[in-house]
Design an enzyme around this catalytic site. Structure first.
Site, mmCIF file in Angstrom:
data_model
loop_
_atom_site.group_PDB
_atom_site.id
_atom_site.type_symbol
_atom_site.label_atom_id
_atom_site.label_comp_id
_atom_site.label_asym_id
_atom_site.label_seq_id
_atom_site.Cartn_x
_atom_site.Cartn_y
_atom_site.Cartn_z
ATOM 1 N N GLU A 163 0.813 -1.218 0.000
ATOM 2 C CA GLU A 163 0.000 0.000 0.000
ATOM 3 C C GLU A 163 0.849 1.271 0.000
ATOM 4 O O GLU A 163 0.525 2.245 -0.676
ATOM 5 C CB GLU A 163 -0.918 0.018 1.232
ATOM 6 C CG GLU A 163 -1.876 -1.159 1.333
ATOM 7 C CD GLU A 163 -2.862 -1.202 0.186
ATOM 8 O OE1 GLU A 163 -3.271 -0.128 -0.280
ATOM 9 O OE2 GLU A 163 -3.216 -2.306 -0.241
ATOM 10 N N ASP A 179 -7.906 7.203 -9.702
ATOM 11 C CA ASP A 179 -8.342 5.866 -10.086
ATOM 12 C C ASP A 179 -9.865 5.778 -10.140
ATOM 13 O O ASP A 179 -10.423 4.685 -10.214
ATOM 14 C CB ASP A 179 -7.797 4.823 -9.112
ATOM 15 C CG ASP A 179 -8.296 5.026 -7.687
ATOM 16 O OD1 ASP A 179 -8.888 6.081 -7.403
ATOM 17 O OD2 ASP A 179 -8.100 4.122 -6.852
#
Length: 427
Positions: A163, A179
């Site tokens: 992450e 995104d």
């Protein structure tokens, strides 16, 4: 490192995922029967103030067993009192938490929906927070033990590498990685456009008001607008305009953790939401399919954060079918001679294929290889120090791109360091 590869946090209910369950905090009171957290989808959550004084919570049972005596708990705003019991229900209230229990049996079948009604003394409309549904049947042979404290630290350190490129959980992180899910935030990539970041802010607001230093409380109207759009359309929401018109979301999120006065509350809420949405469901899936080792559970935990509930169940179905368990018999381990090692190997290969087949996700394909290396080395209990010095191409061939994660050495207690030298290998 660029955060572009974080777009791999995808699918339904991922770290940037859809709201299929809500709620984080433990429920007060005791029951005569053992309760377990249930799998459910929350489809309606409203409270209309004067003149209606009426709350509605509708949920769908997405678990593997029928509920037989559900308990529903949720938080109401400070000063609000729950004051009415529908037939068959009784309630208690502790602080801002109202807990409704059955006075008689109630069966809610698999994939069936149920609408629950309640009332309060609030003249203002609101949305109940921290909704939690539990039932004795939700634990029927499906919930296995979770990870030990150190094993969980190791598992979360690994996921944090994928992450944030560091084993240290990054609670202060906030960024629009473009995104299509708004701002990505915190230790598990909670997103403003997919219904999980709002849960962190709701929890935080219940612990600390704007007057008491909560910089994120002012964003609730904007978050609610975005979330309502997400719930009504079922589509991830890219827009951050509703937040940008209020303030500096990225700065306020970071300050909420970096400020020593507010840090503990903000950290607690991120931990609660992550456990509720990702860790606990992952451990439940592990128990259902007969997975007993820390490595398998860690692999499922990471996949849950990466792919979400719907995504991980699709991976499991494909894995079972590939091993001759097309009927999805549970537990799978031991069925027709299936071993845990064989199951995990096939699960990782299935997940690798899913990542590699997507133009966005393929940049994160190396995260799967670390679990495969641990499997090959037999580090099932995560009790031996290891490094993530492995790439997908080291395990399965050079057709896979290099994700670029920094190599870290992780100890069995979750502490870590950055090695000066290493050699990439899957063995």
């Amino acid at each position: 490192m660029s955060r572009l590869w974080i777009a791999s946090l995808a699918a339904t209910l991922t770290a940037c995922g859809g709201v299929e369950t809500e709620g984080m905090e433990p429920r007060p009171g005791a029951m005569n029967q053992a309760l377990a957290a249930c799998a459910y989808t929350l489809t309606t959550n409203t409270y209309l103030g004067s003149p209606d004084y009426w709350g509605t919570i509708t949920f769908k049972n997405t678990g593997a067993a029928a509920m037989t005596s559900p308990r529903i708990a949720f938080n109401v705003p400070s000063g609000v009192t729950c004051d009415y019991d529908e037939p068959g229900w009784t309630h208690t209230q502790s602080g801002t938490t109202c807990t409704y229990s059955r006075t008689s049996g109630l069966t809610i079948g698999v994939n069936a929906s149920y609408t629950f009604y309640y009332s309060t003394n609030s003249t203002a409309s609101f949305t109940a927070t921290n909704v939690q549904i539990s039932d004795p049947s939700c634990g029927s042979g499906e919930t296995g033990p979770g990870l030990t404290a150190n094993q969980k630290k190791v598992a979360e350190a690994l996921t944090s590498i994928w992450e944030n490129d560091t084993p240290t959980l990054n609670y202060a992180y906030a960024e629009n990685i473009y995104d299509g899910r708004g701002y990505t935030n915190g230790r598990a990539g909670f997103c403003t456009g997919t219904g999980d970041a709002i849960q962190v802010v709701e929890c935080y607001r219940n612990l600390r008001t704007a007057a008491n230093g909560n910089l994120l409380a002012k964003y609730m109207p904007g978050l609610t607008t975005i979330n309502n759009r997400y719930l009504s359309t079922g589509q991830d929401q890219a827009s951050t305009a509703e937040l940008d018109s209020i303030g500096n979301w990225v700065g306020d999120w970071a300050t909420s953790y970096n400020n020593t006065t507010t840090r503990a509350d903000f950290k607690s809420c991120q931990d609660q939401v992550s456990d509720r949405l990702y860790y606990t469901p992952a451990m439940n899936e592990a128990g259902k399919w007969g997975l007993t080792t820390a490595l398998s559970k860690a692999a499922l935990y990471d996949a849950y954060i990466n792919h979400g509930e719907s995504g991980i169940r699709a991976l499991i179905r494909t894995t079972n079918s590939a091993l001759g368990n097309s009927g999805q018999v549970a537990p799978a381990i031991g069925y027709n001679g299936i071993t845990e090692s064989a199951w995990l190997q096939k699960f990782l290969e299935t997940r690798r294929n899913t990542l590699a087949a997507d133009s966005t996700w393929i940049e994160a394909v190396d995260r799967v290889a670390a679990y495969e290396k641990l499997r090959r080395r037999g580090n099932w209990s995560l009790s031996t120090a290891f490094r993530n010095d492995v790439r997908a191409r080291d395990c399965w061939g050079t057709s896979y791109p290099i994700s670029g994660y920094t190599v870290r050495a992780i100890n069995p207690d979750g502490t870590w360091s950055t090695p000066s030298t290493y050699t990439y290998s899957c063995n």
